[in-house]
Design a protein around this motif. Structure first.
Motif, PDB file in Angstrom:
ATOM      1  N   THR A  34       0.801  -1.230   0.000  1.00  0.00           N
ATOM      2  CA  THR A  34       0.000   0.000   0.000  1.00  0.00           C
ATOM      3  C   THR A  34       0.831   1.275   0.000  1.00  0.00           C
ATOM      4  OG1 THR A  34      -0.097   0.141   2.424  1.00  0.00           O
ATOM      5  CG2 THR A  34      -1.831  -1.142   1.321  1.00  0.00           C
ATOM      6  N   GLY A  35       2.081   1.181   0.420  1.00  0.00           N
ATOM      7  CA  GLY A  35       2.902   2.375   0.554  1.00  0.00           C
ATOM      8  C   GLY A  35       2.616   3.152   1.825  1.00  0.00           C
ATOM      9  N   GLU A  36       1.712   2.623   2.663  1.00  0.00           N
ATOM     10  CA  GLU A  36       1.316   3.288   3.902  1.00  0.00           C
ATOM     11  C   GLU A  36       1.750   2.451   5.105  1.00  0.00           C
ATOM     12  OE1 GLU A  36      -0.326   6.254   4.141  1.00  0.00           O
ATOM     13  OE2 GLU A  36      -0.203   6.432   1.963  1.00  0.00           O
ATOM     14  N   PHE A  37       2.131   3.126   6.190  1.00  0.00           N
ATOM     15  CA  PHE A  37       2.476   2.435   7.431  1.00  0.00           C
ATOM     16  C   PHE A  37       1.247   1.727   7.971  1.00  0.00           C
ATOM     17  CE2 PHE A  37       2.773   2.413  12.093  1.00  0.00           C
ATOM     18  CZ  PHE A  37       3.915   1.645  12.240  1.00  0.00           C
ATOM     19  N   SER A  38       1.414   0.502   8.416  1.00  0.00           N
ATOM     20  CA  SER A  38       0.316  -0.284   8.958  1.00  0.00           C
ATOM     21  C   SER A  38       0.456  -0.395  10.470  1.00  0.00           C
ATOM     22  CB  SER A  38       0.326  -1.690   8.351  1.00  0.00           C
ATOM     23  OG  SER A  38      -0.618  -2.507   8.995  1.00  0.00           O
ATOM     24  N   ARG A  39      -0.653  -0.218  11.166  1.00  0.00           N
ATOM     25  CA  ARG A  39      -0.681  -0.368  12.622  1.00  0.00           C
ATOM     26  C   ARG A  39      -1.502  -1.589  13.017  1.00  0.00           C
ATOM     27  NH1 ARG A  39      -3.199   4.416  15.100  1.00  0.00           N
ATOM     28  NH2 ARG A  39      -2.624   3.343  16.991  1.00  0.00           N
ATOM     29  N   LEU A  40      -1.604  -2.570  12.145  1.00  0.00           N
ATOM     30  CA  LEU A  40      -2.429  -3.736  12.441  1.00  0.00           C
ATOM     31  C   LEU A  40      -1.909  -4.487  13.648  1.00  0.00           C
ATOM     32  CD1 LEU A  40      -1.340  -6.835  11.583  1.00  0.00           C
ATOM     33  CD2 LEU A  40      -1.388  -5.794   9.362  1.00  0.00           C
ATOM     34  N   ILE A  41      -2.819  -5.171  14.305  1.00  0.00           N
ATOM     35  CA  ILE A  41      -2.505  -5.974  15.482  1.00  0.00           C
ATOM     36  C   ILE A  41      -2.798  -7.426  15.140  1.00  0.00           C
ATOM     37  CG2 ILE A  41      -3.097  -6.438  17.896  1.00  0.00           C
ATOM     38  CD1 ILE A  41      -1.765  -3.734  17.522  1.00  0.00           C
ATOM     39  N   LEU A  42      -1.846  -8.300  15.444  1.00  0.00           N
ATOM     40  CA  LEU A  42      -1.983  -9.721  15.149  1.00  0.00           C
ATOM     41  C   LEU A  42      -2.087 -10.517  16.444  1.00  0.00           C
ATOM     42  CD1 LEU A  42      -1.861 -12.035  13.025  1.00  0.00           C
ATOM     43  CD2 LEU A  42       0.626 -11.990  13.307  1.00  0.00           C
ATOM     44  N   ASP A  43      -3.051 -11.421  16.489  1.00  0.00           N
ATOM     45  CA  ASP A  43      -3.214 -12.343  17.608  1.00  0.00           C
ATOM     46  C   ASP A  43      -3.245 -13.746  17.029  1.00  0.00           C
ATOM     47  OD1 ASP A  43      -3.769 -13.622  19.995  1.00  0.00           O
ATOM     48  OD2 ASP A  43      -5.894 -13.127  19.952  1.00  0.00           O
ATOM     49  N   ILE A  44      -2.413 -14.611  17.558  1.00  0.00           N
ATOM     50  CA  ILE A  44      -2.366 -15.992  17.084  1.00  0.00           C
ATOM     51  C   ILE A  44      -2.625 -16.924  18.260  1.00  0.00           C
ATOM     52  CG2 ILE A  44      -0.943 -17.803  16.061  1.00  0.00           C
ATOM     53  CD1 ILE A  44       0.579 -15.633  14.564  1.00  0.00           C
ATOM     54  N   GLY A  45      -3.628 -17.759  18.107  1.00  0.00           N
ATOM     55  CA  GLY A  45      -3.912 -18.786  19.093  1.00  0.00           C
ATOM     56  C   GLY A  45      -4.161 -18.275  20.502  1.00  0.00           C
ATOM     57  N   GLY A  46      -4.742 -17.087  20.625  1.00  0.00           N
ATOM     58  CA  GLY A  46      -5.054 -16.547  21.945  1.00  0.00           C
ATOM     59  C   GLY A  46      -3.874 -15.935  22.672  1.00  0.00           C
ATOM     60  N   SER A  47      -2.819 -15.607  21.947  1.00  0.00           N
ATOM     61  CA  SER A  47      -1.619 -15.055  22.578  1.00  0.00           C
ATOM     62  C   SER A  47      -1.897 -13.749  23.308  1.00  0.00           C
ATOM     63  CB  SER A  47      -0.523 -14.852  21.532  1.00  0.00           C
ATOM     64  OG  SER A  47      -0.951 -13.954  20.520  1.00  0.00           O
ATOM     65  N   ARG A  48      -2.805 -12.943  22.816  1.00  0.00           N
ATOM     66  CA  ARG A  48      -3.125 -11.669  23.467  1.00  0.00           C
ATOM     67  C   ARG A  48      -3.777 -11.895  24.832  1.00  0.00           C
ATOM     68  NH1 ARG A  48      -2.001  -7.355  21.422  1.00  0.00           N
ATOM     69  NH2 ARG A  48      -1.361  -7.279  19.280  1.00  0.00           N
ATOM     70  N   ASP A  49      -4.727 -12.811  24.899  1.00  0.00           N
ATOM     71  CA  ASP A  49      -5.377 -13.092  26.176  1.00  0.00           C
ATOM     72  C   ASP A  49      -4.377 -13.682  27.176  1.00  0.00           C
ATOM     73  OD1 ASP A  49      -7.826 -12.171  25.260  1.00  0.00           O
ATOM     74  OD2 ASP A  49      -8.540 -14.167  24.717  1.00  0.00           O
ATOM     75  N   ALA A  50      -3.516 -14.552  26.693  1.00  0.00           N
ATOM     76  CA  ALA A  50      -2.510 -15.151  27.568  1.00  0.00           C
ATOM     77  C   ALA A  50      -1.577 -14.079  28.120  1.00  0.00           C
ATOM     78  CB  ALA A  50      -1.718 -16.220  26.816  1.00  0.00           C
ATOM     79  N   ARG A  51      -1.168 -13.149  27.270  1.00  0.00           N
ATOM     80  CA  ARG A  51      -0.270 -12.080  27.721  1.00  0.00           C
ATOM     81  C   ARG A  51      -0.993 -11.137  28.676  1.00  0.00           C
ATOM     82  NH1 ARG A  51       4.404 -10.794  29.713  1.00  0.00           N
ATOM     83  NH2 ARG A  51       5.103  -8.723  29.138  1.00  0.00           N
TER      84      ARG A  51
END
Length: 185
Positions: free
Chosen positions: A107-124
């Motif tokens: 896209t040529g634009e900075f991305s601020r997306l957030i990735l969660d794999i297998g519930g890693s966010r909840d675990a953290r």
């Protein structure tokens, strides 16, 4: 899991807030999409990148995409434990950065997306809650301050929110990778 093993999950800006999902949702196939074209493009590119990565690794996973407060959230889940190897905090951080780079290259634009794999966010988040609880216990036992290990800005934001809920005060100190949170009464 040690504090060092779980110190970095994501790297985002300090101004991020943990918000509930909005009505804007994008599915992997591009059907029934709400939101603007820019976020849809970012979401589709990110989903395609992660899907290709899963194919290369011969892993199955369901990809869900949401937009919250103008930011794309990509969640990868499965029914078993196949994603466990990818759900490690350092691995999620690296995959998130690679996905952001792929989106930016397209896209040529900075991305601020957030990735969660297998519930890693909840675990953290659970791990951060334990760290805050322990730090608050030290302060209640007589310490004037309690410093937590260095962590990403997103994690520090979560910590600041958890500390405020307990009626204590927190500030981020240090620079770069050494930036950490200090809790006081």
């Amino acid at each position: 899991m040690s504090e060092q093993d779980t110190a970095a999950v994501v790297d985002t800006t300090d101004d991020e807030q943990h918000l509930a999902p909005t009505d804007a949702t994008v599915d992997v196939d591009g059907d029934d999409v709400d939101g603007d074209d820019e976020s849809r493009d970012e979401a589709d590119i990110a989903a395609d990148y992660v899907e290709e990565l899963l194919d290369i690794c011969d892993l199955d996973g369901d990809i869900e995409i949401e937009e919250r407060a103008g930011r794309v959230y990509l969640t990868v889940t499965d029914d078993g434990a196949a994603l466990r190897v990818l759900a490690k905090p350092d691995t999620v951080t690296a995959l998130q950065e690679l996905t952001r780079i792929a989106v930016q290259a397209e896209t040529g634009e900075f991305s601020r997306l957030i990735l969660d794999i297998g519930g890693s966010r909840d675990a953290r988040a659970t791990e951060l809650q334990r760290l805050v609880d322990t730090a608050v216990e030290r302060i209640e036992a007589g310490s004037t301050t309690a410093a937590l290990p260095p962590m990403s800005s997103y994690e520090r934001k979560l910590v600041h929110d958890l500390v405020a809920e307990k009626g204590f005060h927190s500030e981020s100190e240090g620079e770069g990778r050494d930036r950490h949170t200090v809790i006081t009464r």
